[in-house]
Design an enzyme around this catalytic site. Sequence first.
Site, mmCIF file in Angstrom:
data_model
loop_
_atom_site.group_PDB
_atom_site.id
_atom_site.type_symbol
_atom_site.label_atom_id
_atom_site.label_comp_id
_atom_site.label_asym_id
_atom_site.label_seq_id
_atom_site.Cartn_x
_atom_site.Cartn_y
_atom_site.Cartn_z
ATOM 1 C CB THR A 128 106.260 37.220 47.599
ATOM 2 O OG1 THR A 128 106.745 36.090 48.318
ATOM 3 C CG2 THR A 128 105.097 37.807 48.395
ATOM 4 C CG ASP A 129 107.068 31.852 47.348
ATOM 5 O OD1 ASP A 129 107.214 32.781 48.179
ATOM 6 O OD2 ASP A 129 107.839 30.882 47.287
ATOM 7 C CD GLU A 130 106.991 34.905 52.522
ATOM 8 O OE1 GLU A 130 106.324 35.352 53.459
ATOM 9 O OE2 GLU A 130 108.228 34.835 52.530
ATOM 10 C CE1 TYR A 153 106.948 41.157 52.013
ATOM 11 C CE2 TYR A 153 106.760 38.768 52.179
ATOM 12 C CZ TYR A 153 107.124 39.895 51.464
ATOM 13 O OH TYR A 153 107.664 39.771 50.199
ATOM 14 C CE LYS A 157 105.157 41.972 47.732
ATOM 15 N NZ LYS A 157 105.876 43.092 47.057
HETATM 16 P P1 NAD Z 1 114.613 44.738 50.203
HETATM 17 O O1 NAD Z 1 114.014 44.880 51.559
HETATM 18 O O2 NAD Z 1 116.038 44.314 50.066
HETATM 19 O O3 NAD Z 1 114.488 46.128 49.413
HETATM 20 C C1 NAD Z 1 113.345 46.917 49.455
HETATM 21 C C2 NAD Z 1 113.705 48.298 48.905
HETATM 22 O O4 NAD Z 1 112.499 49.099 48.877
HETATM 23 C C3 NAD Z 1 114.713 49.080 49.752
HETATM 24 O O5 NAD Z 1 115.690 49.672 48.915
HETATM 25 C C4 NAD Z 1 113.877 50.129 50.452
HETATM 26 O O6 NAD Z 1 114.590 51.306 50.755
HETATM 27 C C5 NAD Z 1 112.789 50.370 49.416
HETATM 28 N N1 NAD Z 1 111.550 50.913 50.006
HETATM 29 C C6 NAD Z 1 110.904 50.455 51.098
HETATM 30 N N2 NAD Z 1 109.813 51.220 51.334
HETATM 31 C C7 NAD Z 1 109.766 52.154 50.351
HETATM 32 C C8 NAD Z 1 108.876 53.207 50.029
HETATM 33 N N3 NAD Z 1 107.800 53.450 50.786
HETATM 34 N N4 NAD Z 1 109.114 53.953 48.943
HETATM 35 C C9 NAD Z 1 110.214 53.724 48.163
HETATM 36 N N5 NAD Z 1 111.101 52.746 48.429
HETATM 37 C C10 NAD Z 1 110.876 51.963 49.501
HETATM 38 O O7 NAD Z 1 113.649 43.765 49.419
HETATM 39 P P2 NAD Z 1 113.959 42.660 48.288
HETATM 40 O O8 NAD Z 1 114.285 41.384 48.950
HETATM 41 O O9 NAD Z 1 114.873 43.237 47.291
HETATM 42 O O10 NAD Z 1 112.507 42.491 47.640
HETATM 43 C C11 NAD Z 1 112.092 43.320 46.569
HETATM 44 C C12 NAD Z 1 110.669 42.946 46.186
HETATM 45 O O11 NAD Z 1 110.615 41.571 45.805
HETATM 46 C C13 NAD Z 1 109.666 43.113 47.321
HETATM 47 O O12 NAD Z 1 108.492 43.633 46.789
HETATM 48 C C14 NAD Z 1 109.447 41.697 47.834
HETATM 49 O O13 NAD Z 1 108.152 41.555 48.374
HETATM 50 C C15 NAD Z 1 109.627 40.889 46.565
HETATM 51 N N6 NAD Z 1 110.107 39.511 46.727
HETATM 52 C C16 NAD Z 1 111.257 39.267 47.433
HETATM 53 C C17 NAD Z 1 111.734 37.962 47.516
HETATM 54 C C18 NAD Z 1 113.013 37.636 48.254
HETATM 55 O O14 NAD Z 1 113.327 36.460 48.418
HETATM 56 N N7 NAD Z 1 113.794 38.619 48.689
HETATM 57 C C19 NAD Z 1 111.030 36.922 46.901
HETATM 58 C C20 NAD Z 1 109.858 37.215 46.204
HETATM 59 C C21 NAD Z 1 109.423 38.509 46.111
HETATM 60 O O1 TDX Z 2 117.251 33.765 61.690
HETATM 61 C C1 TDX Z 2 116.512 33.102 60.930
HETATM 62 N N1 TDX Z 2 116.344 31.773 61.169
HETATM 63 C C2 TDX Z 2 115.544 30.970 60.415
HETATM 64 O O2 TDX Z 2 115.422 29.769 60.682
HETATM 65 C C3 TDX Z 2 115.834 33.678 59.798
HETATM 66 C C4 TDX Z 2 115.988 35.137 59.479
HETATM 67 C C5 TDX Z 2 115.041 32.855 59.036
HETATM 68 N N2 TDX Z 2 114.863 31.551 59.343
HETATM 69 C C6 TDX Z 2 113.966 30.715 58.515
HETATM 70 C C7 TDX Z 2 112.580 31.288 58.331
HETATM 71 C C8 TDX Z 2 112.189 30.782 56.960
HETATM 72 O O3 TDX Z 2 111.645 29.485 57.066
HETATM 73 O O4 TDX Z 2 114.521 30.678 57.197
HETATM 74 C C9 TDX Z 2 113.510 30.707 56.203
HETATM 75 C C10 TDX Z 2 113.739 31.905 55.294
HETATM 76 O O5 TDX Z 2 113.524 33.073 56.064
HETATM 77 P P1 TDX Z 2 113.645 34.540 55.448
HETATM 78 O O6 TDX Z 2 114.998 34.697 54.835
HETATM 79 O O7 TDX Z 2 113.215 35.511 56.488
HETATM 80 O O8 TDX Z 2 112.635 34.450 54.223
HETATM 81 P P2 TDX Z 2 111.054 34.127 54.139
HETATM 82 O O9 TDX Z 2 110.376 34.347 55.424
HETATM 83 O O10 TDX Z 2 110.919 32.769 53.504
HETATM 84 O O11 TDX Z 2 110.603 35.274 53.103
HETATM 85 C C11 TDX Z 2 111.426 35.565 51.943
HETATM 86 O O12 TDX Z 2 110.922 34.977 50.770
HETATM 87 C C12 TDX Z 2 109.772 35.524 50.191
HETATM 88 C C13 TDX Z 2 111.591 37.080 51.743
HETATM 89 O O13 TDX Z 2 112.086 37.670 52.932
HETATM 90 C C14 TDX Z 2 110.318 37.718 51.308
HETATM 91 O O14 TDX Z 2 110.526 39.094 51.035
HETATM 92 C C15 TDX Z 2 109.836 37.032 50.060
HETATM 93 O O15 TDX Z 2 108.572 37.497 49.704
#
Ligand code: NAD
Ligand code: TDX
Length: 340
Positions: A128-130, A153, A157
Amino acid sequence: MGCNIGTILVTGGCGFIGSNFVRFMLRKYDYKIINVDKLTYAGNLENLSDISDHPNYEFVRGDIADKALIEGLASKGIGAVINFAAESHVDRSIEDPRVFIETNVLGTQVLLEAARKYGILRFIQISTDEVYGSLGTRGSFKEASPLAPNSPYSASKTAADLLVRAYYKTYGLAAIITRCSNNYGPYQFPEKLIPLMISNALEDKSLPVYGDGMNVRDWIYVEDHCRAIELIMHRGKGGEVYNIGANNELSNIEIVKIILKKLNKPESLIKFVEDRPGHDRRYAIDSTKLRNELGWDVIYPFEKAIDRTIRWYVEHQDWWKKIKSGEYLTYYERMYGHRL
Ligand code: NAD
Ligand code: TDX
């Protein structure tokens, strides 16, 4: 395109991005996909109910940190591992970091070790970019930017990324790291900003905006992310890091107002609440390397994709209502009860 990959081991395929990726790949290729998912609160079999009978798809319920299970699967002749499995929500990591270390760090190490032991040629770590931390008003994250995670988190990562790097340097495992910006689209768990705000607005509930709402995220439609992973799996170079982003920076308050406008709901639903501790101010990702070296580009402009996304949540209210009335309700009370 086939690339002799044969079988892909996808982890976390029942979550948001993983389920979109599995569906996308099954539609396009003949690869066999084994999806190993623990089915935590974020894993939902319904996310893939439409393809659960697909002849090239197999689901295994399990933990990526379970060495015996993972090595058993790896020994079956896997061509590529794509590691989506993670604890992914920053707010939950602030409440209780431990499971983030168990899954995101130890789980990744188990997968890396299995890949090394069974000579798996492609290992894609979905990072992730985080991991780069927070930006000021200018500049963007490059692949060589310093790693400076600020939440449990993002620290977990980052730790996983460093293990991936070490497995490349030490053992020659041709692993690749992708670092994408914030995704949006169908099947995103309604704890994350966009689906939370859409679903709350549809229920005429308050929209909790942290702090001053001026934190900036760089938004990408999930299918554009999936296409980048597809390309990197086929043509990416071992040991490399690829940033993925759509050059689409928006503040949280802008996003929330767009959603309200599109749903024809009043801005009086917005409630500014106590900020997230350690809240990263701004993310912006520079994906020039992926664009120049592998020819990737986005095909979903924000305007079009946000409409499509909102429509999906409007048309799939059963999907998120079931989640919001289950175990998640307790989390919501804990997280927002004292804030709203
Ligand atoms: P999500 O939380 O929706 O899904 C995570 C999945 O992983 C779930 O199905 C969960 O059951 C499974 N899981 C959790 N722990 C596990 C374990 N120990 N063994 C097997 N399965 C397990 O997450 P997402 O938003 O789909 O993100 C997927 C990946 O992409 C993550 O690695 C996250 O860090 C990365 N990512 C997410 C975003 C975003 O904006 N959502 C952005 C950049 C990177
Ligand atoms: O209730 C809320 N109110 C609010 O203001 C929530 C849930 C979020 N926020 C803000 C926090 C962040 O600045 O919105 C922005 C986005 O929040 P999230 O959806 O929780 O995402 P973020 O914290 O940016 O992280 C996401 O992007 C990178 C994903 O959850 C991560 O898994 C990914 O790595």
